[in-house]
Design a protein around this motif. Structure first.
Motif: not given
Lengths: 70, 272
Positions: A9-10, A20, A23-24, A52-58, A61
């Motif tokens: 969900v964005i 990020i 890319a991964f 979700e783990l690497r999104c710096p901006d939450y 998820y």
């Protein structure tokens, strides 16, 4: 009773376009379009949760679906 | 449209945060709350303390007892908090500059006492908030606004520094290895004495741009390619480790915790 996950969900307003997650993403579900992330191939998502783990901006998820009774 | 984890532990009226696009600090902050969540700590029994810098903005976004202190002094304030309330889980969020430059003295003495504090150093190798001055963890030769021709200082290894000073738990994770980072923070909290987790973050805005390291994705790839888990490193020949850095649990040696020892001595005196 496992919790089913139904893909990403964005929250676009919070996405700062760092790229990020896209890319991964191991299944290429995510793509950057106009400095925002989009889920372009939702069916391919294996719910690994790395975005979700690497999104710096939450801003992304994994959505929890109905609980599976089976 | 926000995950339950974020809703449960963040002050939602303070989000979105103001860290730059691609800044790794959001990832480290999430790792901290994920560790707290997995340990099922009571929110009211957690106190998060920070100093000054980009990293130190984090507690402002978090819904716990929080304290934003003066530059470099987070560990000094946290020492007071732990002393007064030994039952609190005191977590310090600090940066490379905050904890190893101006706060270096507090770091070594918190480690020496082995006081029950968990410090997470958001290490982005630069002073981001003030415009990109080089910090004690900027690698030799790399540039900052105060080192336009390259930094001639040698960098600190925060974990080795803390271990030598007496810390009972040291570990290093990165924002690329976010799952490992969560696990290390968890183990740091579980350790009774002083724990420090060197959380290698990325600063694409200053450190990345000054040193032509590319965008956030390129900097994350660099972390992926240059970090070696300490368990794997033990089996590798030295030449394969050249230019690499170690991640994982680097040192764990439980020792008597400071506030417990203090309590023992006050109780023995009362009895006498």
């Amino acid at each position: 009773m496992a919790v089913k996950l139904k893909g990403p969900v964005i929250k676009e307003e919070w996405c700062k376009g760092c790229g990020i997650c896209a890319a991964f993403c191991p299944k290429n579900v995510l793509k950057m379009e106009g400095n925002k992330v989009k889920a372009v191939d939702r069916d391919a998502c294996n719910n690994c949760g790395l975005c979700e783990l690497r999104c710096p901006d939450y801003a992304i998820y994994l959505e929890e679906g109905e609980k599976d009774d089976k | 449209m926000t995950s339950n984890l974020v809703k449960s532990y963040f002050r939602m009226d303070k989000l979105p945060h103001i860290w730059c696009p691609g800044c790794g600090h959001g990832i480290v902050t999430r790792a901290v709350i994920k560790a707290i969540d997995e340990l099922e700590l009571d929110k009211d029994k957690v106190c998060i303390v920070s100093g000054i810098g980009c990293s130190s903005r984090a507690p402002g976004y978090l819904d716990f007892n929080t304290l934003h202190t003066t530059h470099g002094r987070a560990l000094a304030f946290a020492t007071g908090i732990k002393h007064a309330n030994p039952d609190l889980e005191v977590i310090v969020i600090t940066g490379d500059g905050d904890c190893s430059a101006i706060g270096g003295n507090h770091l070594i003495h918190a480690a020496r006492r082995n006081i029950g504090i968990t410090a997470v150093a958001f290490n982005n190798n630069i002073y981001g908030m003030t415009g990109g001055q080089y910090s004690p963890t900027t690698p030799t030769g790399d540039k900052g606004t105060t080192a336009p021709y390259g930094n001639i200082d040698k960098g600190f290894d925060i974990c080795k520094l803390a271990q030598a000073a007496g810390a009972s738990y040291t570990a290093r994770g990165t924002v690329y290895h976010a799952q490992l980072l969560t696990r290390l923070i968890k183990n740091g909290i579980l350790n009774k004495g002083f724990s420090i987790i060197d959380a290698v973050s990325v600063c694409p805005t200053y450190y990345g741009r000054k040193n032509k390291k590319g965008d956030a994705v390129k900097m994350m790839e660099w972390l992926k390619d240059h970090a070696v888990n300490v368990a794997a490193a033990a089996k590798l020949p030295e030449e394969k480790l050249a230019g690499k850095f170690l991640i994982g649990e680097l040192y764990h040696n439980p020792q008597p915790e400071y506030t417990e020892e203090y309590k023992k001595i006050t109780e023995s005196l009362r009895r006498g």
